[in-house]
Design an enzyme around this catalytic site. Structure first.
Site, PDB file in Angstrom:
ATOM      1  N   ILE A 156       0.830  -1.256  -0.037  1.00 45.35           N
ATOM      2  CA  ILE A 156       0.025  -0.081  -0.066  1.00 45.35           C
ATOM      3  C   ILE A 156       0.894   1.243   0.164  1.00 45.35           C
ATOM      4  CG2 ILE A 156      -1.844   1.353   1.343  1.00 45.35           C
ATOM      5  CD1 ILE A 156      -2.607  -1.784   0.303  1.00 45.35           C
ATOM      6  N   GLY A 177       4.137   4.047   3.782  1.00 45.04           N
ATOM      7  CA  GLY A 177       3.780   2.819   3.008  1.00 45.04           C
ATOM      8  C   GLY A 177       3.708   1.844   3.950  1.00 45.04           C
ATOM      9  N   LYS A 178       3.217   0.651   3.410  1.00 43.77           N
ATOM     10  CA  LYS A 178       3.187  -0.669   4.213  1.00 43.77           C
ATOM     11  C   LYS A 178       3.080  -1.805   3.221  1.00 43.77           C
ATOM     12  CE  LYS A 178       3.829  -1.707   8.554  1.00 43.77           C
ATOM     13  NZ  LYS A 178       4.648  -0.936   9.587  1.00 43.77           N
ATOM     14  N   GLY A 179       3.410  -3.096   3.556  1.00 43.68           N
ATOM     15  CA  GLY A 179       3.576  -4.045   2.628  1.00 43.68           C
ATOM     16  C   GLY A 179       3.293  -5.356   3.474  1.00 43.68           C
ATOM     17  N   ASP A 196       9.563  -5.467   9.209  1.00 45.19           N
ATOM     18  CA  ASP A 196       8.176  -5.375  10.142  1.00 45.19           C
ATOM     19  C   ASP A 196       8.152  -6.719  11.057  1.00 45.19           C
ATOM     20  OD1 ASP A 196       5.978  -3.412  11.221  1.00 45.19           O
ATOM     21  OD2 ASP A 196       4.916  -5.085  10.532  1.00 45.19           O
TER      22      ASP A 196
END
Ligand code: NAD
Length: 412
Positions: free
Chosen positions: A59, A104-106, A145
């Protein structure tokens, strides 16, 4: 997004005489949805030669302040809405820290413990193969993460280099130090939390020598404990998932960590340190102290126990340890809370340093990293305090307002 509406309402209340809609309308419209919401399927050849398809995400929430930045999590419960919320959170966190990065993040829906090392490597490289077009040092910079290690980041950086030829290494952070990682990333979150505390200590009415209680003895909690002790404070309580230890004279953290290494838990340490007593995690949170530091996981201070908190101030090193209901109670009880979005931003700040060093072809010493970290976090802490005072709000709302102001300024 309920928080966003609340911040807007508070900002509106504090704006006397100005058309408040000018402050928030375009900004809020932009922040209600991510810039890009990407879902991928990753085929992986398993060790038994079958092919398994995994679902992955990236994202890209908002890049007003700089390239999208945020971790990749591997977990069986990871799904797109969680990743989206975390990407929004990263947008605010980078803005609060005052670093030139967006949010952002994934993730991948997977239980990494069920994969062999080879399968995990092929899955990680597969994530990069699907997304290499949108990644890049000036486009989107992922980090580790939940369950993603420096080794995984090194595989990803290597795959990206093979595909694109980019040799800066700046597309992924959290790499091992000998592969372009930054000095100081390990202790950065605990240490950064201390710098924030130190900048605000006198302002929130805490003494020079504080009695500190810490929940959590992992990366963040154990590093924070050592830094507080090194700076003359006394850690009187600390816990892990199995329970806690209380010693009004101060806990010897090195001895406790050694004990935990040998036995697997802090429970039983009172037999080694005869001045200490065992406490449950619930009791630990309610101990009398100057500073309470939740550094384990989310939602530990709730409506049901907030009234019984006796600490004079709280430093949120875990993400989301206080529920909104408890937050209101603590505000009414006049217990200042230094919010997670500021207090634990040391980690993302050193990630940004790694990116910066890779782009410049430099390698900074640990001392240099810590000096730069202190300057950035002290500055943000002071600005948030000023904002909270001006708006008559909590530090949390002050942090949100500062973040939104920084994004709005740049968006103009
Ligand atoms: P970790 O896994 O290293 O440590 C977690 C600690 O919490 C362990 O000591 C564990 O025993 C303890 N714990 C687990 N369940 C518990 C329970 N029920 N009661 C009490 N303690 C319990 O994790 P970490 O990296 O130290 O992260 C801790 C928190 O800080 C998380 O909320 C994380 O999201 C947040 N955080 C971490 C970083 C980072 O750089 N590591 C950055 C920002 C935020």
């Amino acid at each position: 997004m309920a928080q966003l509406d609340k911040v807007v309402a508070i900002k509106n209340l504090t704006e006397r005489g100005g058309p408040s809609s000018l402050w928030h309308a375009p900004l809020i419209a932009r922040l209600r949805a991510p810039d890009r919401d990407i879902r991928i399927s990753i085929p992986v050849e398993m060790d038994d030669e079958t092919i398994q398809i995994f679902e992955g995400y990236r994202i890209e929430y908002n890049n007003t302040l700089g390239p999208y930045k945020g971790g990749i999590r591997y977990h069986p419960d990871t799904e797109v809405n969680e990743v989206k919320a975390l990407a929004f959170w990263m947008t605010l966190k980078c803005a609060v820290a005052g670093i030139p990065m967006g949010g952002g993040k994934g993730g991948i829906t997977v239980d990494p413990k069920k994969l062999s090392k080879g399968e995990l490597e092929r899955l990680s490289r597969g994530w990069v193969q699907r997304l290499s077009d949108i990644l890049g040092p000036h486009k989107d910079v992922p980090a580790p993460d939940l369950n993603t290690t420096p080794e995984i980041m090194a595989w990803m950086a290597d795959e990206y280099k093979k595909i694109t030829g980019d040799k800066t290494g700046a597309t992924f952070t959290g790499k091992p130090i000998d592969q372009g990682g930054s000095e100081g990333r390990g202790p950065a979150t605990g240490l950064g939390g201390f710098y924030v505390f130190d900048a605000l200590r006198a302002e929130v009415g805490l003494p020079q020598k504080c009695r500190v209680v810490i929940q959590g003895l992992g990366n963040v909690g154990s590093n924070a404990a050592q830094v507080f002790i090194d700076h003359g404070h006394i850690v009187v309580g600390i816990s892990d998932s199995k329970g806690g230890i209380y010693n009004p004279n101060g806990i010897d953290i090195k001895k406790l960590l050694e004990y935990k290494k040998n036995t697997g838990a802090t429970a039983g340490f009172s037999k080694e340190d005869l001045n200490s007593k065992e406490k449950t995690n619930a009791e630990l949170l309610e101990l009398e102290c100057d500073l309470l530091v939740p550094a384990a996981f989310e939602n530990v201070i709730m409506g049901s126990n907030a009234m019984r908190i006796k600490a004079k101030a709280i430093l949120e090193l875990a993400n989301g340890p206080i529920t909104p209901e408890a937050d209101e109670i603590l505000f009414r009880k006049n217990i200042p809370v230094v919010p997670d979005i500021l207090a634990n931003s040391g980690g993302v700040t050193v990630s940004y340093f790694e990116w910066d060093q890779n782009l410049k072809g430099e390698h900074w010493s640990e001392e240099e990293v810590f000096d730069k970290l202190r300057i950035i976090l002290e500055d943000s802490a002071k600005k948030i305090l000023t904002q909270a005072k001006q708006s008559g709000t909590s530090l949390r709302m002050g942090a949100f307002i500062l973040a939104l102001e920084r994004i709005r300024e740049k968006m103009k």
